[in-house]
Each structure stands twice: as structure tokens, then as C-alpha cells.
Design a protein around this motif. Structure first.
Motif, PDB file in Angstrom:
ATOM      1  N   ALA A 177      45.601  19.833  44.437  1.00  0.00           N
ATOM      2  CA  ALA A 177      44.507  20.118  43.581  1.00  0.00           C
ATOM      3  C   ALA A 177      45.323  20.005  42.104  1.00  0.00           C
ATOM      4  O   ALA A 177      44.789  19.833  41.140  1.00  0.00           O
ATOM      5  N   ASP A 178      46.658  20.521  41.696  1.00  0.00           N
ATOM      6  CA  ASP A 178      47.156  20.411  40.703  1.00  0.00           C
ATOM      7  C   ASP A 178      47.260  18.880  40.288  1.00  0.00           C
ATOM      8  O   ASP A 178      47.063  18.543  39.004  1.00  0.00           O
TER       9      ASP A 178
ATOM     10  N   TYR B 120      45.285  16.471  41.024  1.00  0.00           N
ATOM     11  CA  TYR B 120      43.757  16.081  40.548  1.00  0.00           C
ATOM     12  C   TYR B 120      43.284  16.698  39.249  1.00  0.00           C
ATOM     13  O   TYR B 120      42.965  15.933  38.192  1.00  0.00           O
ATOM     14  N   ASN B 121      43.914  18.017  39.064  1.00  0.00           N
ATOM     15  CA  ASN B 121      43.482  18.502  37.613  1.00  0.00           C
ATOM     16  C   ASN B 121      44.300  17.662  36.459  1.00  0.00           C
ATOM     17  O   ASN B 121      43.982  17.659  35.413  1.00  0.00           O
ATOM     18  N   GLU B 122      45.675  17.515  36.851  1.00  0.00           N
ATOM     19  CA  GLU B 122      46.364  16.759  35.817  1.00  0.00           C
ATOM     20  C   GLU B 122      45.857  15.347  35.303  1.00  0.00           C
ATOM     21  O   GLU B 122      45.700  14.772  34.253  1.00  0.00           O
TER      22      GLU B 122
ATOM     23  N   LEU C 169      42.806  14.383  35.533  1.00  0.00           N
ATOM     24  CA  LEU C 169      41.241  14.441  35.068  1.00  0.00           C
ATOM     25  C   LEU C 169      41.643  14.834  33.506  1.00  0.00           C
ATOM     26  O   LEU C 169      40.546  14.772  32.722  1.00  0.00           O
ATOM     27  N   LYS C 170      42.932  15.394  33.316  1.00  0.00           N
ATOM     28  CA  LYS C 170      43.064  15.517  31.737  1.00  0.00           C
ATOM     29  C   LYS C 170      43.152  14.089  30.738  1.00  0.00           C
ATOM     30  O   LYS C 170      42.904  14.269  29.648  1.00  0.00           O
TER      31      LYS C 170
ATOM     32  N   GLU D  93      40.426  12.120  31.449  1.00  0.00           N
ATOM     33  CA  GLU D  93      39.047  11.605  31.614  1.00  0.00           C
ATOM     34  C   GLU D  93      38.563  10.979  30.089  1.00  0.00           C
ATOM     35  O   GLU D  93      37.894  10.044  30.278  1.00  0.00           O
TER      36      GLU D  93
ATOM     37  N   LEU E 167      38.376  18.582  47.887  1.00  0.00           N
ATOM     38  CA  LEU E 167      38.133  17.910  46.737  1.00  0.00           C
ATOM     39  C   LEU E 167      37.141  17.059  46.664  1.00  0.00           C
ATOM     40  O   LEU E 167      36.152  16.753  45.804  1.00  0.00           O
TER      41      LEU E 167
ATOM     42  N   ASP F 282      33.758  16.456  44.531  1.00  0.00           N
ATOM     43  CA  ASP F 282      33.921  15.197  43.720  1.00  0.00           C
ATOM     44  C   ASP F 282      33.940  13.983  44.548  1.00  0.00           C
ATOM     45  O   ASP F 282      34.896  13.690  45.388  1.00  0.00           O
TER      46      ASP F 282
END
Length: 312
Positions: A18-19, A21-23, A25-26, A28, A58, A62
Motif C-alpha cells: 500500500a505504501d 501504491y500511495n507514493e 500516485l503522488k 498522478e 488494492l 483500483d
């Protein structure tokens, strides 16, 4: 609209899924600015933890997230190959899930490919902060050695973090060898390449899966895969040993015919040393030949690089 495929090899990385994925999408807003769509392909290399469950979670949130789950651990090389084969993007980037490959570099890498005409953009560490000194020393020695004996460009500190065009990816996929050493393959295929340097970043969570001995075995694979120099050295030293042995035989025959040898025990220590040296040399180079033979054996069996258990 261009498609960017992000290939993420994973092995027991449940805390980083998850970390990462979140990094990622920064970036995006940058992707939208460049008119880039995204697909994220996690390759689960036979994890024994909840890596697959985290990726599945995830995927449900998504649909750009995909999973290729192996039936067992086949190694990172197989995982990267599976990811490249699964990817559909105009551009493909390989990134580690532990965030040692900073997603913040993606914008610079994409600009280099889209605006500057590069076929691939690779990254290399300029420091090894946080890495054991002995491991760093042997890593530097490996890169020096392999660049002297190989015709492929293998840069010191090179990461697998690399953005490639579809043309570059297709060239890599055309090399379907079982014994893979991607750092060498990337250099061997050529094309126009740019290097980006960055400071070493330690893992966000978890521990590295690469022990010293795994890295040592990987280095041997790289040397065997991209150089026949060890076989040449074995042949040359073998001929030199034969020449030295022939000279010794001539010397012993001449001495025996001219002065004789009143004490038959004289010289036994030197002779024993020579026998042990030559015998050790022979065993060492039999091992070298054995390495090449074992790789050939694995190639001719034509086994698949990996077996997929689950795919999303």
C-alpha cells in the motif's frame, strides 16, 4: 493517450504494498499533464505472507492494479521477466516495492524518454549508505571485473529501476534465456540510454531478501552469462602448466643422465608442492567449466522461467 506500465516484483512485502501504491500516485498530476494512463503490475514471487491479499485489496479498489502470483519463489529475474511480458504499456518501468527506488524520479525519467528521445532511462546509486562495508567492497569489485571481461555495459551501482520504451522492452523479451542477468541484458541490447544518479535510500519497512551468498551467486551468474573469459583463462593457464611440466621433465631427464641423484628423497617437498598446486588449479578450472556446463544444462531443458498460480 500513452500507457505507462509499472512492474513491481514482490517477495514477502505485505507491509510495503500500500505504501508503494500511495507514493506512486503522488505523481498522478504529472501523469495527467503528460496525458499518461497508468497500470500497476505487482508480481508476487511466491510470498509466504499476505502480499497477494494486499494486492487483491488494492485491485478491488483500483482496477489499474494487477497481480501475477507465482506458484513458488522463482527469483526476482523471473518476476521482472513476467512483469515485462504482462505489461501492455507504451512505456514500462521496473521498480522495487520497498521504496528504495524513489517514485519521485519518475517525472525526470518520463521527460527524458518522451521529450529527449531516449529509449531507456536507468538509475544508479552514487552511495551505498547503510550497506555493510564488506558487501559494498565486493559489489564494487564485481562491477570492475565484469566490465573488464564482458562486452555489455554494466554500470557500478546500477539499479533495476529503469524506464523503457516498448521497442526496448520487446528487445529484452526476445532474449528468452533461462539464466537471466537483467543488468547485463539491458546493456547488451543497446539503444539510446540515459543514466540518473541518486543517493542510496534505505528500505521503508521489512528486511532485504538478498543475503551476501545470494548476491555472490547472482554475481557468478552474471559473469557466466556475459563472458567466456574464465574459460579462456582456464585454457591459457592449462597450456602454461603443461609447458612448465614439460620443462621440468626435460630438466629431470638431463640431470639424471649427467649427474644422477644420489639421494632419491631430495626434492620431494618441492615436487609435492607442485603436484598440489597443479591439482588445485585443475580442480578450480573444472569447477569453472562445470558452471558453464550447468547453465547449458538448464537452458537445454527448456523449463519455463516461472509458473503462474493466480492472475488479476
Amino acid at each position: 493517450m500513452k500507457l505507462l506500465s509499472v512492474v513491481v516484483p514482490c517477495y514477502n512485502e505485505q507491509d510495503n504494498i500500500a505504501d508503494f501504491y500511495n507514493e506512486l500516485l503522488k505523481n498522478e498530476s504529472f501523469f495527467k499533464e503528460k496525458d499518461i494512463e497508468l497500470e500497476i503490475i505487482y508480481i508476487d514471487d511466491g510470498s509466504s505472507d499476505k502480499t497477494q491479499e494486499e494486492v487483491t485489496r488494492l485491485h478491488e479498489k483500483d482496477n489499474r492494479v494487477h497481480l501475477v502470483g507465482f506458484s513458488r519463489n522463482f527469483g526476482k529475474e523471473a518476476a521482472m521477466f513476467a512483469g515485462l511480458r504482462k505489461s501492455k504499456g507504451d512505456y514500462v518501468v521496473i521498480m522495487d516495492c520497498d521504496l528504495q527506488d524513489p517514485p519521485a524520479l519518475l517525472s525526470e525519467m518520463i521527460n527524458a524518454v518522451m521529450d529527449e528521445g531516449y529509449d531507456s532511462v536507468a538509475t544508479r546509486r552514487v552511495s551505498r549508505k547503510g550497506e555493510p562495508p564488506i558487501r559494498s567492497f565486493f559489489a564494487r569489485m564485481f562491477y570492475r571485473l565484469i566490465n573488464k571481461i564482458s562486452n555489455a555495459e554494466i554500470v557500478d551501482g546500477a539499479r533495476d529501476y529503469r524506464l523503457m520504451t516498448r521497442k526496448f522492452v520487446d528487445a529484452v523479451l526476445s532474449m528468452e534465456e533461462y539464466n537471466r542477468f537483467s543488468k547485463g541484458i539491458f546493456g547488451w541490447v543497446g539503444f539510446k540510454n540515459k543514466w540518473i544518479e541518486f543517493e542510496n535510500i534505505e528500505r521503508r519497512k521489512g528486511e532485504t531478501k538478498w543475503s551476501f551468498w545470494k548476491l555472490f551467486a547472482y554475481a557468478i551468474d552474471g559473469i557466466v552469462a556475459f563472458s567466456t573469459t574464465p574459460l579462456t583463462i582456464a585454457s591459457v593457464l592449462g597450456m602454461l602448466c603443461c609447458l612448465v611440466a614439460f620443462i621440468f621433465v626435460i630438466f629431470i631427464v638431463i640431470r639424471q643422465l649427467t649427474v644422477g641423484d644420489p639421494n632419491q628423497m631430495v626434492g620431494w617437498a618441492s615436487m609435492a608442492s607442485i603436484i598440489l598446486f597443479v591439482g588445485g588449479l585443475q580442480l578450480f578450472f573444472v569447477g569453472v567449466v562445470g558452471q558453464y556446463l550447468s547453465k547449458t544444462y538448464l537452458e537445454v531443458k527448456k523449463r519455463p522461467l516461472y509458473i503462474v498460480k493466480e492472475e488479476l
